[in-house]
Design an enzyme around this catalytic site. Structure first.
Site, PDB file in Angstrom:
ATOM      1  N   ARG A  88       5.989 -20.479   4.568  1.00 38.99           N
ATOM      2  CA  ARG A  88       5.991 -20.658   3.742  1.00 38.99           C
ATOM      3  C   ARG A  88       6.810 -21.461   3.205  1.00 38.99           C
ATOM      4  O   ARG A  88       7.085 -22.180   1.959  1.00 38.99           O
ATOM      5  CB  ARG A  88       6.457 -18.706   2.710  1.00 38.99           C
ATOM      6  N   ARG A 120      -0.212 -20.800  14.790  1.00 42.04           N
ATOM      7  CA  ARG A 120      -1.032 -20.690  13.942  1.00 42.04           C
ATOM      8  C   ARG A 120      -2.314 -21.087  14.212  1.00 42.04           C
ATOM      9  O   ARG A 120      -3.319 -20.766  13.903  1.00 42.04           O
ATOM     10  CB  ARG A 120      -0.654 -21.143  12.722  1.00 42.04           C
ATOM     11  N   TRP A 136       9.315 -20.855   8.530  1.00 42.40           N
ATOM     12  CA  TRP A 136       8.244 -21.927   9.228  1.00 42.40           C
ATOM     13  C   TRP A 136       6.993 -22.108   8.496  1.00 42.40           C
ATOM     14  O   TRP A 136       6.356 -23.077   8.920  1.00 42.40           O
ATOM     15  CB  TRP A 136       8.390 -22.091  10.214  1.00 42.40           C
ATOM     16  N   CYS A 153      12.043 -17.746   3.429  1.00 41.33           N
ATOM     17  CA  CYS A 153      11.265 -17.205   4.022  1.00 41.33           C
ATOM     18  C   CYS A 153      11.907 -15.896   5.172  1.00 41.33           C
ATOM     19  O   CYS A 153      12.977 -15.659   4.721  1.00 41.33           O
ATOM     20  CB  CYS A 153       9.695 -17.120   4.069  1.00 41.33           C
TER      21      CYS A 153
END
Lengths: 549, 652
Positions: B350, B390, B348, B344
């Site tokens: 998608r 995240r 890390w 992507c």
């Protein structure tokens, strides 16, 4: 024989049948008076037997000399038959079209069907009003069984026997009948044993624009209230719709004339809107495009789930009034034959554990739908694929079944029957070899002599082998009132009906079998433990030394 | 459980408490009174009437809001990362402010050392902890796949994290890829994330490789990178080409070119087939989830608003896009036998989703409990999914937060719905993993990459979640799992027609009792299985090891065997007759404890409520019973109002 005239080509060879998620079958197509049959004529391969009355619509398509007919069924199945020969194809399709739209009830298959099984118990006598009343009598003496409608003259859509308050005589009932839509005077629908509260149903009062009133009606309704108690009237129409009904002679109970009653309006949609909704939903489900947005927006636009939510909510409300508020309830819409019955029957599922058994549910369908005069024949004449202009068709009963399924999903251990029973009722309401769902009322059924001339669906269902198939393996009697969640997040699309033919159910079926397997294994072990325990007890009594001090 | 024992369990500094706090239910008018305790790690609410308690780990708190003062007190709304939303009303504003400001301080740790994992002590000795960390061995996992082999080898190029600091030390590359090629290729890839092997499909010798986007800009090329792809292609004799899957929408990839990044030009690379898949970026996903939560958090939500909201938030569309991409990958590998390179932007997010989901579809091992842990360890933890960023572990950039891993878990759940027999684990396993990805109670998910984890000495200073989950594996078993099914269906072929994707109520309404079925099939069946096991014990048969998952096969032999057992009193531990119900209840009680979080957090009883007895009547109202005489008021969608005659308590 009239059928022979309609069948232009009784037999075609080399016909290919296409069904989703199943291998194609080549064979001989035969038309009989009531069936479309495809047989591969190879040993043990399955044949297709399709009732003409199950066919909702039929489409023709031609590629070269091979014609195809696409048969869309009322149970939402779609099959394709490739028929060699233009003429044969045209003949078959016009014959099927004619045979599937016969107008005369007496030509329907149930009048020709002879049971291939032994009738243990005649279903036509399984759920008689007098038997149901005996149960009521054991709980209360405030009600009586009236014969006022024994010749169907007071209310054509009521059964000959109805339960009414003891203190109200038949003359009063006759007067009340003139004040209620289609003569549907208030009758008992359900008696809540726990607190003696009742649920009644009726047609709308014919107040008209000038606010007509009827003393007898007021008396009858008030006779159902205990001293000092108040009740609720749940009108299944929105206040606007109810207001508009006045212009056509209908209306609703005003506070002034019914001071002991609170009126609540809920908006359950009427027949034509529901039919439209079903058509849109089925269309959305057969859309094979891979767009999530399109699916969700079509699902939303169909409003089907919204109807489910509204009906369930209204039923919960009625149940809540009875069980939590300790108040009696009267339910009506316009005629009292559609949304009214959805609400009264669902409220009973919630309140009464007996309705959650296989037999109890049959009794409920018999009482609250068949005897109560839901016009099955009109409502189920066509289903979602119909091309003809809808007249009286509406999936009122299917919506009821969907709501039951929602409750079943939320209380998977509280119902004696499984989802397949609900699917079976859906199928038979639309097309059946049994006479149960023929006709629009008890009067019509009597006129058609259905009990004498046809077999009851219940005769077939209530045999051990059939019951076993319909039983929910997780069932454990639950004597409580079950309150479902009506949040949109808790309501699901009924895949067992609407996606039944659009997906492969192999994986789910296998998992279900595994579940049955685990349950049976557990039962088996339990039996073994029990028997060993008995042996032990026996040993202990025989040999006092083994007893622990 | 007494309050002092609850507090004792936490072994933490007890920071203070406030009495007479009301906890409001989010969807009904129900409220409970109780006392709110604040400890260094948890916020605990203990109900007055029942002593039931709700405890919230500070790390789980995503946002905290103090609403304006009302007549009954000061409302405090807490939104958690595990989708719990609690609404407290504190009688005095000053108390509320105290809690609010203490929490604000506590829930924004600035250094890793402040995280719960560093103080959490499940009373294990060092050896047990060490063993826990050794449970998952990625070297062994690659061996299981058949790597190293004649075409793929382990390279030590990243032993010191010199080439790529967000990759693990051990990497597998084609044998023909020499060190200069690797190094050259890594310089041409964003963050140095050059193409490496992540899954090897032994049957067809086809490889799934992953990397980040090439720094191609509008025209740049790199011979080493081209050779790298060539080497991947050559390592697979079954196919003449390699698929390159760019998981981004084409537009995003094009935009990246302006920044000197971009995608592979098919003209420069021989034997590649380039394909965009169109999964949106972390920002779109974050907004989508926010919208979803907003929609489903609405009180008295109408069906239409729900469905419109479900559509417009796009969440299920994104889930479907990820599953679609994984299916594309799986087909290329298993049907065409082609190797696939997935990337992507940085490779890390998608990329991790698609590679791991693809492997799950291809390899039944990843559908077992242990295998699923390995899969997460490999594609997510070791390859540097930025869990810290995240999941917002430290006070950081809120633009970096995104539910990428949650989406992965949801994709897996959607698959379990389609294939109820293919997975060894049940939904509870996924929910528990999700819980702990955000709890920061175990070391596994701390930090952004392996290098950071080593620096933090997590293996020495914290405990491993996998060991804990493994120790209570029985709770996560799917009773319908059939290894035979996996044998006959090694590769799953899910349908991606939109109606197969459903709203995951048990995740996003995990803590909203009123939304859930009152009886659960899963729970009932698990109870039955447990009953069966106990009965077998009673019958004197050795309990069937639950780690050997085929449902106890009641073969004829076995039955007659146990029947043949002589009724010896000592084999029957039947002091007093136990009735069936009692056994069941006992089992249920046991389970409640087991399924809940471990002892130190066992106050979290709502998690286990999913399948409660079905006997409890639901305290909810279905509509308006009051105000109905005024016809004007009889609106279509009435607000929820209390039922008493004459008392219409509208709630906000």
């Amino acid at each position: 024989m009239e059928f022979a005239e309609l069948i232009k080509t009784p037999r075609v060879d080399g016909v290919v049948l296409h069904r989703p998620f199943m291998p194609t079958v080549e064979g001989t197509l035969c038309l009989t008076g009531h069936h479309l049959i495809l047989s591969s004529r190879q040993d043990n391969t399955e044949e297709l037997w399709l009732l003409h009355s199950n066919i909702d619509s039929i489409e023709k398509r031609f590629v070269g000399s091979v014609g195809s007919i696409i048969v869309k069924c009322k149970d939402l199945r779609v099959i394709q038959l490739d028929i060699p020969g233009m003429e044969e194809c045209l003949n078959i399709s016009s014959s099927v079209e004619a045979l599937s739209t016969l107008d005369s009830v007496s030509l329907m298959y149930p009048f020709f069907y002879r049971p291939m099984f032994e009738v243990i118990e005649d279903g036509w006598n399984s759920f008689l009003p007098e038997d149901a009343f005996k149960d009521l009598e054991s709980m209360t003496d405030e009600w009586r069984l009236s014969e006022v409608n024994k010749d169907f003259s007071v209310c054509p859509s009521y059964p000959p026997l109805v339960a009414v308050p003891k203190d109200v005589d038949d003359d009063t009932l006759r007067k009340v009948a003139t004040f209620r839509h289609s003569g549907r005077f208030p009758v008992l629908s359900y008696y809540h044993k726990k607190n003696g509260m009742v649920m009644m149903r009726a047609g709308q009062p014919l107040t008209g624009t000038n606010g007509r009133r009827c003393k007898e009606d007021e008396k009858l309704i008030n006779a159902t209230l205990r001293p000092g108690k108040r009740g609720y009237i749940i009108d299944t129409r929105s206040i606007n719709v109810a207001q508009q009904a006045k212009a056509r002679g209908g209306g609703f109970e005003s506070e002034a004339n019914y001071p002991q009653w609170r009126r609540i309006h809920k908006a359950i949609e009427r027949a034509n809107v529901l039919q439209e909704s079903l058509i849109k939903l089925v269309e959305a489900c057969s859309d094979q495009s891979h767009s999530m947005d399109r699916w969700l927006s079509k699902l939303e636009a169909s409003s089907w789930q919204a109807h489910v939510k509204e009906i369930l909510t209204t039923a919960c409300l009625a149940a809540q009034c009875i069980d939590r508020e300790g108040a009696s309830v009267l339910i009506h819409g316009t005629e009292g034959t559609d949304s009214t019955l959805q609400v009264t029957s669902l409220a009973q599922i919630i309140l009464d554990p007996a309705c959650r058994t296989i037999r109890g549910f049959q009794g409920l369908v018999e009482r609250e739908w068949l005897q109560a005069g839901h016009p099955f024949q009109q409502r189920c004449a066509q289903s979602a694929y119909s091309n003809s202009k809808p007249r009286q068709e509406a999936p009122v009963f299917l919506l009821f079944l969907d709501c039951v399924w929602q409750i079943l999903r939320q209380f998977p251990c509280s119902f004696e029957f499984s989802e397949s029973f609900l699917v079976l009722l859906f199928e038979h309401a639309y097309a059946s070899q049994f006479g149960t769902f023929l006709g629009n009322s008890a009067a019509e059924r009597a006129k058609l002599s259905l009990p004498e001339k046809t077999v009851s669906l219940w005769s077939w269902v209530n045999r051990p082998q059939e019951l076993e198939r319909l039983t929910n393996p997780l069932y454990e009697a639950n004597s409580l009132v079950i309150w479902p969640s009506v949040a949109p997040q808790s309501l699901l699309l009924w895949e067992g009906v609407f996606l039944r033919w659009n997906r492969s159910s192999k994986c789910l079926d296998e998992a279900y079998e595994e579940m049955v397997h685990i349950i049976e294994y557990n039962k088996e072990l339990q039996n073994k433990v029990n028997s060993l325990r008995r042996q032990l007890a026996q040993l202990e009594t025989e040999d006092p030394l083994l007893q622990t001090p | 459980m007494s309050i002092s024992s609850i507090l004792q369990q936490f072994h933490r500094i007890y920071a203070g408490h406030v009495e007479q706090v009301r906890l409001l239910d989010r969807f009904s008018n129900k409220s409970t009174n109780g006392t709110l305790y604040l400890t260094a790690t948890h916020l605990i609410f203990v109900e007055n009437s029942s002593n039931n308690s709700t405890s919230i780990l500070h790390h789980h708190i995503a946002s905290l809001e103090k609403l304006s003062l009302t007549t009954t007190g000061c409302p405090l709304v807490i939104q958690c990362r595990n989708f719990r939303v609690v609404h407290f009303v504190v009688p005095r504003e000053r108390d509320c402010h105290d809690i609010y400001s203490s929490l604000l301080r506590l829930l924004r740790p600035v250094s890793y050392e402040e995280l719960y994992a560093f103080s959490y002590n499940p009373k294990q000795n060092d050896q047990q902890r060490e063993e826990g960390w050794q449970l998952i061995d990625l070297g062994a996992e690659f061996e299981r796949m058949g790597v190293p082999c004649d075409q793929w080898q382990l390279t030590d190029v990243n032993r010191d994290y010199k080439v790529c600091e967000t990759y693990p030390r051990d990497l597998y590359v084609p044998i023909t890829a020499s060190k200069p090629i690797i190094v050259g290729s890594s310089k041409f890839r964003s963050k140095g994330r050059f193409p490496v092997l992540t899954y090897f499909y032994q049957e067809k010798k086809a490889a799934v490789c992953r990397c980040s986007q090439p720094l191609s800009g509008f025209s740049a090329r790199c011979l080493e990178d081209e050779s790298m792809l060539q080497a991947i292609s050559k390592a697979n004799h079954n196919s003449r080409f390699v698929y390159v899957m760019d998981t981004r929408p084409k537009l995003n990839a094009l935009a990246n070119r302006a920044a000197g990044k971009g995608y592979e030009n098919e003209d420069n690379y021989s034997n590649i087939r380039f394909q965009f898949v169109g999964i949106e970026n972390i920002h779109v996903m974050r907004t989508s989830l926010q919208k979803l939560l907003e929609v489903i958090g609405t009180r008295s939500l109408s069906m239409s608003d729900y469905l419109v909201g479900l559509e417009s938030c796009g969440w299920l569309r994104h889930i479907k896009a990820i599953v679609d991409a994984a299916i594309f990958l799986t087909k290329a590998v298993t049907v065409e036998g082609a190797s696939v390179l997935v990337h992507c932007s940085d490779g890390w997010d998608r990329t991790a989703q698609v590679c791991s989901l693809g492997a799950l579809l291809m390899d039944p091992y990843y559908r077992t409990i242990k295998g699923f842990m390995v899969l997460i360890e490999k594609d997510w933890i070791s390859f540097g999914h930025k869990f810290a960023d995240r999941c917002d572990q430290l006070d950081g950039d809120s633009k970096e937060v995104s539910p990428i891993f949650t989406q992965f878990l949801e994709c897996v759940w959607q698959l379990t719905e389609q294939f109820p027999q293919a997975f060894e684990f049940s939904e509870w396993f996924l929910l528990q993993i999700h819980e702990h990805v955000h709890s920061c109670q175990y070391g596994n998910f701390l930090g952004n990459n392996q290098r950071q984890r080593e620096e933090l000495q997590l293996r020495e200073r914290t405990h491993s979640l996998w060991a804990y989950l493994m120790s209570e594996k029985d709770n996560y078993l799917n009773p319908f799992y059939s290894p035979a099914y996996s044998e006959s269906h090694p590769v799953l072929e899910p349908s991606t027609l939109p109606y197969h994707f459903k709203f995951w109520r048990n995740m996003y309404h995990q803590f909203d009792r009123s939304m859930h079925p009152r009886q659960s099939i899963l729970k009932t069946i698990l109870t039955l299985r447990e009953n069966s096991r106990k009965k077998l014990q009673q019958l004197g048969v050795t309990p069937i090891a639950t780690s050997d998952p085929p449902a106890p096969p009641p073969t004829r032999d076995q039955r007659s065997n146990s029947n043949a057992l002589p009724p010896r009193p000592d084999s029957l531990i039947l002091g007093a007759p136990i009735n069936h119900k009692e056994v069941q209840r006992q089992v249920e009680d046991d389970e409640q404890e087991e399924v809940g979080e471990e002892a130190t957090e066992s106050t979290d009883t709502e998690r286990t409520v999913e399948g409660s007895s079905g006997t409890e009547s639901r305290k909810q109202s279905y509509g308006e019973l009051e105000g109905t005489y005024n016809t004007e008021l009889a609106k279509e969608e009435p607000a929820v109002v209390s039922l008493e005659f004459g008392v219409a308590r509208m709630t906000c």
